[in-house]
Design an enzyme around this catalytic site. Structure first.
Site, PDB file in Angstrom:
ATOM      1  N   GLY A   1       1.027   6.471 -15.885  1.00 32.44           N
ATOM      2  CA  GLY A   1       1.564   5.317 -16.603  1.00 32.44           C
ATOM      3  C   GLY A   1       0.720   5.063 -17.845  1.00 32.44           C
ATOM      4  N   LEU A   2       0.764   3.839 -18.329  1.00 29.58           N
ATOM      5  CA  LEU A   2       0.040   3.572 -19.574  1.00 29.58           C
ATOM      6  C   LEU A   2      -1.475   3.712 -19.381  1.00 29.58           C
ATOM      7  CD1 LEU A   2       0.222   2.883 -22.531  1.00 29.58           C
ATOM      8  CD2 LEU A   2       0.126   0.461 -21.930  1.00 29.58           C
ATOM      9  N   ALA A   3      -2.000   3.275 -18.231  1.00 34.64           N
ATOM     10  CA  ALA A   3      -3.442   3.388 -18.012  1.00 34.64           C
ATOM     11  C   ALA A   3      -3.859   4.863 -17.956  1.00 34.64           C
ATOM     12  CB  ALA A   3      -3.835   2.666 -16.718  1.00 34.64           C
TER      13      ALA A   3
ATOM     14  N   SER B   1       4.751   1.116 -15.727  1.00 32.13           N
ATOM     15  CA  SER B   1       4.578   0.772 -17.144  1.00 32.13           C
ATOM     16  C   SER B   1       5.870   1.020 -17.911  1.00 32.13           C
ATOM     17  CB  SER B   1       3.494   1.620 -17.810  1.00 32.13           C
ATOM     18  OG  SER B   1       2.345   1.705 -17.060  1.00 32.13           O
TER      19      SER B   1
ATOM     20  N   GLN C   1       9.203  -4.869 -19.355  1.00 35.50           N
ATOM     21  CA  GLN C   1      10.191  -5.337 -20.328  1.00 35.50           C
ATOM     22  C   GLN C   1       9.544  -6.164 -21.424  1.00 35.50           C
ATOM     23  OE1 GLN C   1      13.243  -7.514 -18.268  1.00 35.50           O
ATOM     24  NE2 GLN C   1      13.998  -5.733 -17.179  1.00 35.50           N
ATOM     25  N   GLY C   2       8.747  -7.161 -21.003  1.00 29.91           N
ATOM     26  CA  GLY C   2       8.325  -8.244 -21.877  1.00 29.91           C
ATOM     27  C   GLY C   2       7.630  -7.824 -23.157  1.00 29.91           C
ATOM     28  N   GLY C   3       6.386  -7.338 -23.074  1.00 31.05           N
ATOM     29  CA  GLY C   3       5.687  -6.970 -24.284  1.00 31.05           C
ATOM     30  C   GLY C   3       4.194  -6.864 -24.070  1.00 31.05           C
TER      31      GLY C   3
ATOM     32  N   GLU D   1       5.943 -15.911 -23.449  1.00 30.67           N
ATOM     33  CA  GLU D   1       6.268 -15.843 -22.014  1.00 30.67           C
ATOM     34  C   GLU D   1       5.540 -16.960 -21.292  1.00 30.67           C
ATOM     35  OE1 GLU D   1       6.500 -12.023 -20.053  1.00 30.67           O
ATOM     36  OE2 GLU D   1       6.468 -11.023 -21.988  1.00 30.67           O
TER      37      GLU D   1
ATOM     38  N   HIS E   1       7.229 -12.156  -9.325  1.00 27.08           N
ATOM     39  CA  HIS E   1       7.892 -12.505 -10.581  1.00 27.08           C
ATOM     40  C   HIS E   1       9.016 -13.480 -10.242  1.00 27.08           C
ATOM     41  CE1 HIS E   1       9.911 -12.298 -14.430  1.00 27.08           C
ATOM     42  NE2 HIS E   1       8.892 -11.601 -14.906  1.00 27.08           N
TER      43      HIS E   1
ATOM     44  N   ARG F   1       3.515 -18.090 -13.654  1.00 24.27           N
ATOM     45  CA  ARG F   1       4.479 -17.489 -12.719  1.00 24.27           C
ATOM     46  C   ARG F   1       4.402 -18.012 -11.293  1.00 24.27           C
ATOM     47  NH1 ARG F   1       4.189 -11.305 -14.754  1.00 24.27           N
ATOM     48  NH2 ARG F   1       5.393 -11.781 -16.611  1.00 24.27           N
TER      49      ARG F   1
ATOM     50  N   HIS G   1       5.803  -8.418  -7.655  1.00 24.96           N
ATOM     51  CA  HIS G   1       5.748  -7.841  -9.003  1.00 24.96           C
ATOM     52  C   HIS G   1       4.421  -7.158  -9.304  1.00 24.96           C
ATOM     53  CE1 HIS G   1       6.751  -7.469 -13.218  1.00 24.96           C
ATOM     54  NE2 HIS G   1       5.770  -8.262 -13.598  1.00 24.96           N
TER      55      HIS G   1
ATOM     56  N   ARG H   1      -1.814 -13.649 -12.599  1.00 22.94           N
ATOM     57  CA  ARG H   1      -1.937 -13.006 -13.912  1.00 22.94           C
ATOM     58  C   ARG H   1      -1.091 -13.719 -14.970  1.00 22.94           C
ATOM     59  NH1 ARG H   1       0.949  -8.968 -16.609  1.00 22.94           N
ATOM     60  NH2 ARG H   1       2.428  -8.819 -14.892  1.00 22.94           N
TER      61      ARG H   1
ATOM     62  N   SER I   1      -0.748  -7.131 -18.719  1.00 26.06           N
ATOM     63  CA  SER I   1      -0.967  -5.916 -17.919  1.00 26.06           C
ATOM     64  C   SER I   1      -1.015  -4.656 -18.782  1.00 26.06           C
ATOM     65  CB  SER I   1       0.092  -5.783 -16.832  1.00 26.06           C
ATOM     66  OG  SER I   1       1.367  -5.760 -17.398  1.00 26.06           O
TER      67      SER I   1
HETATM   68  C1  SIN Z   1       8.314  -9.699 -17.912  1.00 24.77           C
HETATM   69  O1  SIN Z   1       8.836  -9.170 -18.891  1.00 24.77           O
HETATM   70  O2  SIN Z   1       8.643 -10.799 -17.500  1.00 24.77           O
HETATM   71  C2  SIN Z   1       7.237  -8.945 -17.190  1.00 24.77           C
HETATM   72  C3  SIN Z   1       6.084  -8.736 -18.064  1.00 24.77           C
HETATM   73  C4  SIN Z   1       4.797  -8.822 -17.309  1.00 24.77           C
HETATM   74  O3  SIN Z   1       4.790  -8.677 -16.080  1.00 24.77           O
HETATM   75  O4  SIN Z   1       3.767  -9.085 -17.935  1.00 24.77           O
END
Ligand code: SIN
Length: 532
Positions: free
Chosen positions: A14-16, A45, A49-51, A116, A244, A290, A351, A386, A391
């Protein structure tokens, strides 16, 4: 048995894992990166979605405060400071300058920002609602040509190798526990290899797939924590499983994440009567941290007896919704919900694993030459809950700091890397029906007894069920030929028991760990979060 020798073995792509490979190879190390599926699929990863947090009008103190507040005051301030001070440069140098990831921009070319839950500012850059895919696609094109990198697709790590457990020299068992690589299973050929490495890096993500409903990808069952525990590494904070709040939920349809950015752009949580319920719960309303939102939804569902609440998007223009969230729009439409016209049915799901393999800020675990990065690791950055969009940033920063420390160690230290014993596996083919049923039992037990709302009695029940199952699975594993699903099952039951153990030892509700009968517990306040 084939044996590969390399400077670094990275388990996870993944990204890590991919970032680690980038940083280590660029400094001249040889890296073998093991990827449980194809490189182009499979990791968590990729589905983010979010960023990722990046802000040219950066206010580091405020970001630190937001991370601390989201964690309910439990995050490790040193880890928070490190992420905040290293993060900007890592995003700029690697994602923007080197990989030129296509983040969304205004017409004048300036980056666009979203918001977010738990953030006091718009400071998250994104690529529509497929930020993980945009980053990982750029990354994977790039890493394929990295000098010194060997990618092993469809290879699943089985167990870590240590001097004490696996060396062919009997006297090595008297040495301190030192990791020297891993046995890995080639899921296509069925063969097992030994990869012997100076540094082994766990980057296997979290463990969401041990829960019935999760945003995590297939096979994400805590391989890293399970393998680390088997060689005696210290694990911490595993009771902190983040749920989540908003996962698409409709009968007989596939679950999928509905990014918090949907609420960041103006979506509002409402119940089935269309009444918003978050404003009475937290000053940030639908954009509270969250854990708070997920529990408020849970309460709402308990009171109504319904299975979902809704995100009301009526304040947003249909064209904006389709353009900004194309993937969520398409997936919901495929399940018969047109989110440009109707509210999105959602409920919480497992999540993110806030705890994991204890490491310092340069990825070192308590076992020599064994590192962990990204979600597998726990530096205390997230504490009990978190902050959104930290992440991917943590993946970059932990990979960079760990790789640079490893480059120094490889140049300066002596490594004893003996041959290891052959891997032996029985011939009997495992019965997939038993594996599937055991997985179902793990997932339903974790969901019902170790989920968003826990109690002592539920945790005790979970421990009894899972302990018995772990015994069954232990002998089943020993008697059958290795397969991907058998490896997953063995690690899933181990991870589940580790979470139950950590949850049972922590009598205080904090962040994502919520115990209903907390008040009745008369135990001292100190934490018992070390699992050896
Ligand atoms: C989200 O897009 O809600 C998830 C992003 C995250 O877990 O930081």
């Amino acid at each position: 048995m084939d044996t590969i020798r390399t400077d670094c073995l990275v388990i996870g792509a993944g990204l890590a894992g991919s970032s680690y490979a980038h940083y280590a190879c660029s400094q001249g190390l040889s890296v073998a990166m093991v990827c449980a599926h194809e490189l182009s699929s499979g990791t968590n990863s990729r589905w983010a979605q979010g960023g990722i947090i990046f802000d040219t009008s950066y206010n580091p103190e405020q970001l630190e405060r937001d991370i601390m507040e989201a964690s309910d005051g439990t995050a490790n301030p040193t880890a928070v400071r490190s992420l905040v001070s290293e993060g900007q440069d890592a995003v700029q140098a690697l994602l923007l300058d080197e990989l030129q990831v296509p983040f969304d921009r205004a017409e004048d070319g300036e980056l666009l920002y979203t918001r977010e839950g738990g953030h006091s500012d718009r400071r998250i850059i994104f690529s529509k609602d497929v930020t993980g895919r945009a980053i990982l696609s750029s990354f994977h094109r790039y890493v394929q040509s990295l000098r010194g990198l060997t990618i092993l697709e469809n290879h699943v790590a089985i167990d870590l190798l240590t001097l004490s457990h696996n060396s062919v020299h009997p006297n090595d068992k008297y040495k301190p526990i030192t990791c020297i690589g891993a046995y890995v299973f080639d899921a296509l050929s069925g063969e097992t290899k030994a990869i012997i490495a100076k540094k082994t890096i766990l980057a296997t993500g979290g463990l969401g797939q041990i829960f019935q409903n999760t945003t995590n990808q297939r096979g994400v069952v805590g391989h890293g924590v399970a393998m680390a525990q088997r060689v005696g590494a210290r694990l911490i904070d595993l009771e902190y499983i983040q749920f989540h709040p908003t996962v698409f939920l409709k009968k007989n349809c596939q679950l999928f994440l509905v990014s918090e950015a949907v609420r960041g752009e103006g979506g509002v949580l409402v119940n089935s009567r269309g009444k918003s319920f978050m404003d009475t719960q937290h000053p940030r309303g639908s954009l509270a941290p969250r854990d708070i939102v997920a529990r408020a939804i849970h309460r709402e569902l308990m009171a109504s007896g319904e299975s979902c609440v809704y995100i009301d998007l009526s304040g947003l223009k249909p064209e904006f919704i389709k353009d900004r969230f194309p993937s969520i729009y398409e997936r919901a439409l495929a399940s018969g919900v047109d989110i440009s016209r109707e509210p999105i049915p959602v409920a919480p799901a497992a999540h993110y694993t806030c705890g994991g393999v204890y490491t310092d800020l340069e990825g070192r675990s308590s076992v020599l030459n064994l590192n962990a990065i990204g979600e597998t690791a726990c530096t205390g950055l997230h504490g009990a809950n978190r902050l959104a969009s930290t992440s991917l940033l943590e993946c970059l920063v932990s990979a960079k700091l760990t790789a640079l420390a490893d480059v120094r160690d490889v140049a300066n230290d002596d490594f004893h890397l003996p041959d290891v014993h052959e891997w032996r596996s029985p011939d009997e083919v495992a019965d997939e029906v038993l594996i599937r049923q055991d997985m179902r039992l793990i997932k339903s037990t974790m969901w019902n007894y170790v989920g968003l709302v826990r109690s002592r009695r539920r945790l005790m029940r979970a421990r009894r069920i899972l302990s018995q199952l772990a015994e069954e699975i232990g002998s089943f594993y020993a008697d059958n030929r290795l397969s991907r699903s058998l490896i997953e099952l063995r690690n899933a039951v181990k991870s589940a028991l580790l979470v139950v153990h950590a949850a049972s030892l922590n009598p205080r509700s904090k962040g994502s760990h919520y115990i209903t009968d907390e008040e009745e517990i008369d135990l001292p306040l100190e934490r018992h979060d070390d699992l050896k």
